[in-house]
Design an enzyme around this catalytic site. Structure first.
Site, PDB file in Angstrom:
ATOM      1  N   SER A  52       5.973   1.661  -2.828  1.00  0.00           N
ATOM      2  CA  SER A  52       6.918   0.411  -3.150  1.00  0.00           C
ATOM      3  C   SER A  52       8.163   1.149  -2.914  1.00  0.00           C
ATOM      4  O   SER A  52       9.187   0.388  -2.772  1.00  0.00           O
ATOM      5  CB  SER A  52       6.463   0.097  -4.539  1.00  0.00           C
ATOM      6  OG  SER A  52       6.925   1.382  -5.508  1.00  0.00           O
ATOM      7  N   GLU A 189      -4.570  -3.437  -9.711  1.00  0.00           N
ATOM      8  CA  GLU A 189      -3.371  -4.228  -9.391  1.00  0.00           C
ATOM      9  C   GLU A 189      -3.547  -5.599  -9.518  1.00  0.00           C
ATOM     10  O   GLU A 189      -4.613  -6.081  -8.758  1.00  0.00           O
ATOM     11  CB  GLU A 189      -2.508  -3.546  -8.281  1.00  0.00           C
ATOM     12  CG  GLU A 189      -1.210  -4.591  -8.304  1.00  0.00           C
ATOM     13  CD  GLU A 189      -0.368  -3.815  -6.954  1.00  0.00           C
ATOM     14  OE1 GLU A 189      -0.366  -2.911  -6.705  1.00  0.00           O
ATOM     15  OE2 GLU A 189       0.807  -4.707  -7.056  1.00  0.00           O
TER      16      GLU A 189
HETATM   17  O1  KIV Z   1       3.694   1.666  -4.656  1.00  0.00           O
HETATM   18  C1  KIV Z   1       3.471   1.518  -5.968  1.00  0.00           C
HETATM   19  O2  KIV Z   1       4.441   1.419  -6.718  1.00  0.00           O
HETATM   20  C2  KIV Z   1       2.115   1.430  -6.632  1.00  0.00           C
HETATM   21  C3  KIV Z   1       2.213   0.775  -7.989  1.00  0.00           C
HETATM   22  C4  KIV Z   1       2.622  -0.605  -8.091  1.00  0.00           C
HETATM   23  C5  KIV Z   1       0.938   1.033  -8.594  1.00  0.00           C
HETATM   24  O3  KIV Z   1       1.207   1.336  -5.871  1.00  0.00           O
END
Ligand code: KIV
Length: 271
Positions: A52, A189
């Site tokens: 992310s 998720e």
């Molecule tokens: O990339 C991310 O932040 C994640 C979390 C949302 C679990 O995979």
């Protein structure tokens, strides 16, 4: 020069996290850079360097464009800034799906270069063979099922999973497959609450929820979301701080001081 020796690095281990199944909830948060990671390290057992970061740190529209080198760069920063939490680094889209061999090569590179304790990859039953290949060769894997953002193009967007009860057996099979393949924990998720609670009861490894259920064995959020830095956080985010407003006010005061020539003052210059 300080004569104090730095505090020893004594990290929480993968078996310690796996042993938390059904016990005290696991506190997990994302972090992408050394200063925030040092704060999170004092309170969380798991720090995820999530892909992310492509959206949060680099303004990308999705996680699909995140390259491996970017994950390694942020992974290094987080490991350097921490001494207690288990640091898990996300494998980005395109770095592991092709074959177990490609996944091993890239995951080993991530672990060698960042010194993180584990990697995370998205996918359930379809990734089981790869998870087994990695764990049998010394790479601990956190799995990630339900809403898997790297597949958002196939899913037609970021859609909550399990709204239709007929899809539950497939999600349950995903969870079982990654657990049997050797994953030490699994992120659930964007999944309807009763399904996440059911999976948590069914699998032998800890489930870490995000937009899932309070019954999960742990919870994770994106740090910037819970700090109030995301102007449009997802519905499942509880905003614990209003840093966006605080940063805005601080920058506004600084700009006003500079324009009024009231910064720097005597105490901020070298005479
Ligand atoms: O990339 C991310 O932040 C994640 C979390 C949302 C679990 O995979």
């Amino acid at each position: 020069m300080s004569t104090e020796s730095p505090k020893p690095v004594r990290r929480i281990t993968v078996p310690q996290i796996a042993a938390r199944k059904g016990g005290d909830p696991i506190v997990a948060l994302t972090s992408y850079h050394a200063h925030t990671a040092a704060i999170v390290d004092r309170h969380a057992e798991v720090i995820l360097v999530g892909d992310s970061l492509g959206m949060v740190m680099h303004g990308m529209e999705s996680t699909v464009g995140v390259p491996l080198d970017l994950m390694i760069m942020h992974g290094k920063a987080v490991v350097r800034g921490t001494r207690r939490a288990l640091v898990v680094v996300d494998m980005p889209f395109g770095s592991y799906e092709e074959s177990p061999g490609v996944a091993f090569r890239n995951a080993a590179k991530v672990m060698k270069e960042t010194r993180c304790g584990a990697v995370k990859l998205e996918g359930g039953a379809r990734m089981a063979e790869t998870i087994r290949f990695l764990t049998e060769r010394g790479i601990p894997v956190m799995a990630h099922i339900g809403l898997t953002p790297q597949s958002s193009h196939v899913m037609g967007g970021f859609k909550t999973q399990g709204r239709d009860e007929t899809s539950w057996p497939a999600h349950e099979a995903d969870a079982q497959a990654v657990a049997e393949a050797g994953a030490f924990a699994v992120v659930l998720e964007g999944m309807v609450e009763p399904l996440a609670a059911r999976i948590t009861r069914q699998v032998a490894i800890p489930t870490i929820g995000i937009g899932a259920s309070v019954d999960c064995d742990g919870q994770i959020l994106v740090l910037e979301d819970m700090l109030g830095l995301n102007p449009r956080p997802p519905r499942f985010v509880k905003v614990y701080g209003q840093l966006g407003g605080m940063i805005e006010a601080a920058v506004q005061s600084y700009a006003a001081d500079v324009r009024a020539r009231s910064f720097p003052t005597d105490s901020e210059v070298y005479r």
